[in-house]
Design a protein around this motif. Structure first.
Motif: not given
Length: 114
Positions: A33-38, A42-45, A49-53
Motif C-alpha cells: 500500500l505504501r508503494l502504491l501510495r508513493g 509520484s503520478l499525481e505530481l 507538473q505537466r499541467a503547469a508546463e
C-alpha cells in the motif's frame, strides 16, 4: 500407507505454519500500500507538473501570437500609409496635369475666337 502419505506430501503444495501466513500478508500489505501510495503521489505530481508546463506553454504561445499580430498590424499599417502617400502624390500630379490640359484647352479656344 506410509508410502502413500509420503507421495501426497510431495504432490501437495506446502502451506506455511499456522499464523505465519497471516502475519506475512499483514506485513506485505502495508508495504504494498505504501508503494502504491508513493507511485500514485509520484503520478499525481508528474501530472501537476505537466499541467503547469502546459499552462506555461499556452501562455507563452498566446504572448508570441499577440506579439506577432501586433508586428503584422504595424507592418500593414505602415504599408497602407505608404500607399496612401503614393495615392495622394499621384492625385496631386493628376490634378496638375488636368489643370494644365484645361489651361491649354482654354488657350486654344481663345486662339480660335480671336
Amino acid at each position: 500407507s506410509a508410502a502413500a502419505g509420503a507421495e501426497m506430501s510431495r504432490d501437495e503444495p506446502r502451506l506455511p505454519a499456522r499464523g505465519t501466513l497471516g502475519r506475512a500478508a499483514l506485513e506485505e500489505g502495508p508495504a504494498q500500500l505504501r508503494l502504491l501510495r508513493g507511485q500514485m503521489q509520484s503520478l499525481e505530481l508528474r501530472q501537476q507538473q505537466r499541467a503547469a508546463e502546459a499552462a506555461l506553454l499556452l501562455e507563452d504561445t498566446r504572448r508570441v501570437s499577440q506579439a506577432e499580430t501586433a508586428r503584422v498590424r504595424r507592418e500593414l499599417g505602415q504599408a497602407l500609409a505608404e500607399k496612401d502617400d503614393l495615392l495622394r502624390t499621384f492625385r496631386r500630379e493628376m490634378d496638375a496635369i488636368v489643370g494644365d490640359i484645361s489651361l491649354l484647352y482654354e488657350q486654344q479656344v481663345q486662339a480660335h475666337v480671336e
